[in-house]
Each structure stands twice: as structure tokens, then as C-alpha cells.
Write a protein that holds these residues in place. Structure first.
Motif: not given
Length: 148
Positions: A24, A69, A73, A88-89, A91-93, A95-96
Motif C-alpha cells: 500500500l 468479489e 478478483r 496496481g493489481r 495494491m487492489n489485492l 485492500r481486498l
């Protein structure tokens, strides 16, 4: 520095927590993105850990919107091999995984609360030691109603 676990081992919670904090940080202004290979390794670790977390949540709760979701993902193909896409991917994971952890904690807390409540309540319709039925509701004047 990112600790990368090789092979198909699922990283433990301590490793994942450290990775989340690191990943992050990649999104902060002026932060340097990692090499694509490092970001892809992190994606694989997050995916493995996220699937275990989602399976645990599914086993304890049945179905929640976040599980759909998570399935979408966590099962997605790796992103284009560019540092920006890979970071980016990741960081998204990250947060998931944080969201899955929150949902798991909430489900476990609710199950504990429900179990504690069930332990303190007498079984419905059963008389206590004195032969009296337990109250089932309070009437309009505050009097307790009992089962017939």
C-alpha cells in the motif's frame, strides 16, 4: 524490502500483514514502484492467502457479497507485465485481503455473540426446577407472559 515466498506455500498472517503495509506504500506520492517480477510474486502470494481467507469466510458464513468479489478478483489472470499494472493489481489485492479480514472478524464476533447468548438463554418451552415455564414475553402492562 519485500519478502517473497517461493513455491506454492501460502504465506502466514504476519508475512501478509507486512506485505500489505509495503504494497500500500507503493501508491503514495513519490513512492518507487517495485520491479515487475517482485510485484507479480506479491500478487501470487496475495492470491493464495486470499483464497484461503475467502474459503474460511465461506465455511463460516455461507454467502456474502464480498465472496463473489473475492472469487472474481482472486481468479483473474495476471495483469499486463508492466510495473504500474502489476503494482496496481497488488495494491487492489492488498485492500481486498483487508476487507476479507474485516468480514471474517465480524462473522466470528457475531458467531461468538450468538453462541454466548444461546448459552445464557433457557431452552424455550421447558420448565425450570420449580416446574414453572420460563417467561416468553412481556405483556403491555409489564407483566411476564408464560408458555401454556
Amino acid at each position: 524490502m519485500v519478502e517473497v515466498i517461493s513455491g506454492s506455500a501460502v504465506p502466514d498472517k504476519v508475512v501478509i500483514t507486512a506485505l500489505i503495509d509495503t504494497v500500500l506504500g507503493w501508491g503514495k506520492p513519490g513512492a518507487e514502484l517495485p520491479d515487475t517480477g517482485v510485484a507479480l510474486d506479491v500478487i501470487n502470494q496475495f492470491s493464495a492467502y486470499g483464497r484461503v481467507l475467502a474459503d474460511d469466510l465461506r465455511a463460516h458464513s455461507g454467502s456474502l457479497p464480498i465472496l463473489g468479489e473475492a472469487d472474481r478478483r482472486l481468479g483473474a489472470a495476471l495483469p499486463a507485465v508492466t510495473p504500474v499494472a502489476a503494482a496496481g493489481r497488488a495494491m487492489n489485492l492488498a485492500r481486498l485481503i483487508q476487507a476479507l479480514r474485516r468480514a471474517t472478524s465480524q462473522v466470528h464476533a457475531e458467531q461468538l455473540r450468538t453462541a454466548q447468548h444461546a448459552i445464557t438463554m433457557p431452552p424455550a418451552g421447558r420448565a425450570d426446577e420449580s416446574g414453572q415455564q420460563p417467561p416468553i414475553a412481556s405483556g403491555p402492562t409489564g407483566t411476564l407472559l408464560t408458555a401454556p
